[in-house]
Design an enzyme around this catalytic site. Structure first.
Site, PDB file in Angstrom:
ATOM      1  N   PHE A 107       0.835  -1.198   0.000  1.00 19.57           N
ATOM      2  CA  PHE A 107       0.000   0.000   0.000  1.00 19.57           C
ATOM      3  C   PHE A 107       0.873   1.251   0.000  1.00 19.57           C
ATOM      4  O   PHE A 107       1.817   1.367   0.790  1.00 19.57           O
ATOM      5  CB  PHE A 107      -0.898  -0.028   1.236  1.00 19.57           C
ATOM      6  CG  PHE A 107      -1.969   1.010   1.249  1.00 19.57           C
ATOM      7  CD1 PHE A 107      -2.949   1.037   0.272  1.00 19.57           C
ATOM      8  CD2 PHE A 107      -2.023   1.953   2.270  1.00 19.57           C
ATOM      9  CE1 PHE A 107      -3.958   1.989   0.303  1.00 19.57           C
ATOM     10  CE2 PHE A 107      -3.023   2.914   2.315  1.00 19.57           C
ATOM     11  CZ  PHE A 107      -3.995   2.928   1.322  1.00 19.57           C
ATOM     12  N   SER A 175       2.848  -6.718   2.052  1.00 20.89           N
ATOM     13  CA  SER A 175       1.731  -6.006   2.656  1.00 20.89           C
ATOM     14  C   SER A 175       0.445  -6.253   1.860  1.00 20.89           C
ATOM     15  O   SER A 175       0.010  -7.394   1.735  1.00 20.89           O
ATOM     16  CB  SER A 175       2.076  -4.513   2.758  1.00 20.89           C
ATOM     17  OG  SER A 175       1.144  -3.806   3.544  1.00 20.89           O
ATOM     18  N   MET A 176      -0.162  -5.217   1.290  1.00 20.53           N
ATOM     19  CA  MET A 176      -1.342  -5.457   0.451  1.00 20.53           C
ATOM     20  C   MET A 176      -0.988  -6.272  -0.780  1.00 20.53           C
ATOM     21  O   MET A 176      -1.823  -6.994  -1.316  1.00 20.53           O
ATOM     22  CB  MET A 176      -2.003  -4.140   0.061  1.00 20.53           C
ATOM     23  CG  MET A 176      -2.851  -3.553   1.164  1.00 20.53           C
ATOM     24  SD  MET A 176      -4.010  -2.334   0.543  1.00 20.53           S
ATOM     25  CE  MET A 176      -4.801  -1.830   2.070  1.00 20.53           C
ATOM     26  N   TRP A 200      -1.281  -8.215   4.290  1.00 22.84           N
ATOM     27  CA  TRP A 200      -2.466  -7.554   4.840  1.00 22.84           C
ATOM     28  C   TRP A 200      -3.644  -7.897   3.944  1.00 22.84           C
ATOM     29  O   TRP A 200      -3.583  -7.783   2.730  1.00 22.84           O
ATOM     30  CB  TRP A 200      -2.266  -6.049   4.864  1.00 22.84           C
ATOM     31  CG  TRP A 200      -3.349  -5.251   5.570  1.00 22.84           C
ATOM     32  CD1 TRP A 200      -3.298  -4.757   6.841  1.00 22.84           C
ATOM     33  CD2 TRP A 200      -4.618  -4.831   5.032  1.00 22.84           C
ATOM     34  NE1 TRP A 200      -4.461  -4.070   7.147  1.00 22.84           N
ATOM     35  CE2 TRP A 200      -5.299  -4.111   6.036  1.00 22.84           C
ATOM     36  CE3 TRP A 200      -5.254  -5.018   3.806  1.00 22.84           C
ATOM     37  CZ2 TRP A 200      -6.560  -3.562   5.862  1.00 22.84           C
ATOM     38  CZ3 TRP A 200      -6.520  -4.484   3.617  1.00 22.84           C
ATOM     39  CH2 TRP A 200      -7.164  -3.761   4.634  1.00 22.84           C
ATOM     40  N   ASP A 221       5.388  -6.361  13.824  1.00 21.61           N
ATOM     41  CA  ASP A 221       4.515  -5.721  12.836  1.00 21.61           C
ATOM     42  C   ASP A 221       3.305  -5.091  13.529  1.00 21.61           C
ATOM     43  O   ASP A 221       2.481  -5.791  14.119  1.00 21.61           O
ATOM     44  CB  ASP A 221       4.054  -6.766  11.810  1.00 21.61           C
ATOM     45  CG  ASP A 221       3.427  -6.143  10.571  1.00 21.61           C
ATOM     46  OD1 ASP A 221       2.917  -5.009  10.661  1.00 21.61           O
ATOM     47  OD2 ASP A 221       3.446  -6.809   9.514  1.00 21.61           O
ATOM     48  N   HIS A 253       6.942  -4.508   9.929  1.00 24.63           N
ATOM     49  CA  HIS A 253       6.151  -4.642   8.714  1.00 24.63           C
ATOM     50  C   HIS A 253       6.987  -4.344   7.464  1.00 24.63           C
ATOM     51  O   HIS A 253       6.726  -4.897   6.390  1.00 24.63           O
ATOM     52  CB  HIS A 253       4.958  -3.678   8.779  1.00 24.63           C
ATOM     53  CG  HIS A 253       4.016  -3.795   7.626  1.00 24.63           C
ATOM     54  ND1 HIS A 253       3.199  -4.887   7.437  1.00 24.63           N
ATOM     55  CD2 HIS A 253       3.752  -2.946   6.584  1.00 24.63           C
ATOM     56  CE1 HIS A 253       2.473  -4.719   6.342  1.00 24.63           C
ATOM     57  NE2 HIS A 253       2.799  -3.550   5.802  1.00 24.63           N
TER      58      HIS A 253
END
Length: 306
Positions: A107, A175-176, A200, A221, A253
């Site tokens: 993201f 992440s995303m 995520w 994270d 993270h």
């Protein structure tokens, strides 16, 4: 935590017979045969997807593998479905085609945040496509679609498509983008490997996934805490699936955004094991790695079934 299983499969040596000349000749032929079978040529013949020399702990931890790497940029104006990126690939064509991996950033992030994985993985014998997404705000489902679009471009239209085996593909993401790699694996079961990095996603259940999946979490994270993201993702993958969960020790993270040997060595091993079907790398995944200065926890099923 799943139980760790270890299977030892040492091959017993044949005893050398003495006596008649025919017996000696037979034994000599057997020894030559065993020696030939243990060579890399015979092993490679058993597995046509095997690439590179036999691995060692130092070779999978090295900043660069045995292959020299070239790269080519892909403009966003030349593609549809994703935002362009950079393709890293082994320079030599002597070994034929290679498996390939598309990697998405997270993201608000750009390709540069995961670019270190390009040459590091490609030098071990993969074609690697680190991509930009359509916008930095794209959600996991969109990033999953973009990873698949990138693989389709790589295998069908790219300048290196002749170097890629379109049947041996995988996805990674941070992440995303990590959540997106799960989405891609769910949507395209033919993928051979998925590696979400501190992923995520609001979706916590992944019972549809049929792709061998290694999930990296980070103990520190605070953006995608492992208790509400990486761990439930792992737990809700099918129990019959080849899967693993590696929680990085003293990590955040954003640890996957920098060159990291623990991420690299286990990613290489996972991709080799499942994209290339290269069982020479099983030794780094089974028995399960133990906690260390860089590993907080490792879960998985051993031995692997596919």
């Amino acid at each position: 935590m799943q139980q760790q299983h270890r299977t030892d499969s040492a091959t017993p040596r044949r005893r050398r017979r003495t006596g008649r000349l025919t017996g000696l000749a037979a034994a000599t032929a057997a020894v030559i045969g065993l020696s030939t079978l243990s060579g890399t040529g015979a092993h490679a013949a058993d597995n046509p997807y095997e690439r590179g020399p036999a691995p060692t702990q130092s070779s999978i931890e090295a900043l660069r593998g045995p292959y020299a790497v070239s790269q080519t940029s892909v403009s966003s104006l030349a593609v549809t479905g994703f935002g362009g990126g950079t393709i890293y690939y082994p320079t030599s064509t002597a070994d034929g085609t290679f498996g390939a991996v598309a990697i998405s950033p997270g993201f608000t992030a750009y390709e540069s945040s995961i670019a270190w994985l390009g040459p590091r993985l490609a030098s071990q014998g993969f074609v690697v496509f680190t991509i930009d997404t359509n916008t930095t705000m794209d959600q996991p489902a969109s990033r999953g679609d973009q990873l698949l679009a990138a693989l389709d471009y790589l295998t069908q239209r790219s300048s290196v498509r002749g170097r890629v085996d379109a049947t041996r593909l995988g996805v990674m993401g941070h992440s995303m983008g990590g959540g997106g790699s799960l989405e891609a694996a769910k949507d395209r079961p033919s993928l051979q490997a998925a590696i979400p990095l501190t992923p995520w996603n609001l979706d916590k259940t992944w019972s549809e996934v049929r792709t061998p999946t290694l999930i990296f979490g980070a103990d520190g994270d605070t953006i995608a805490p492992v208790s509400s993201h990486a761990e439930p993702f792992y737990q809700n993958l099918p129990s019959s699936l080849d899967k693993a969960y590696l929680e990085l020790n003293n990590a955040t993270h954003f640890t996957p955004n920098s060159n990291d040997t623990t991420i690299a060595k286990y990613s290489i091993s996972w991709l080799k094991r499942f994209i290339d079907n290269d069982t020479r790398y099983e030794q780094f995944l089974c028995p399960l790695p133990r906690p260390s200065l860089t590993i907080e926890e490792y879960r998985g099923n051993c031995p692997h079934t596919s």
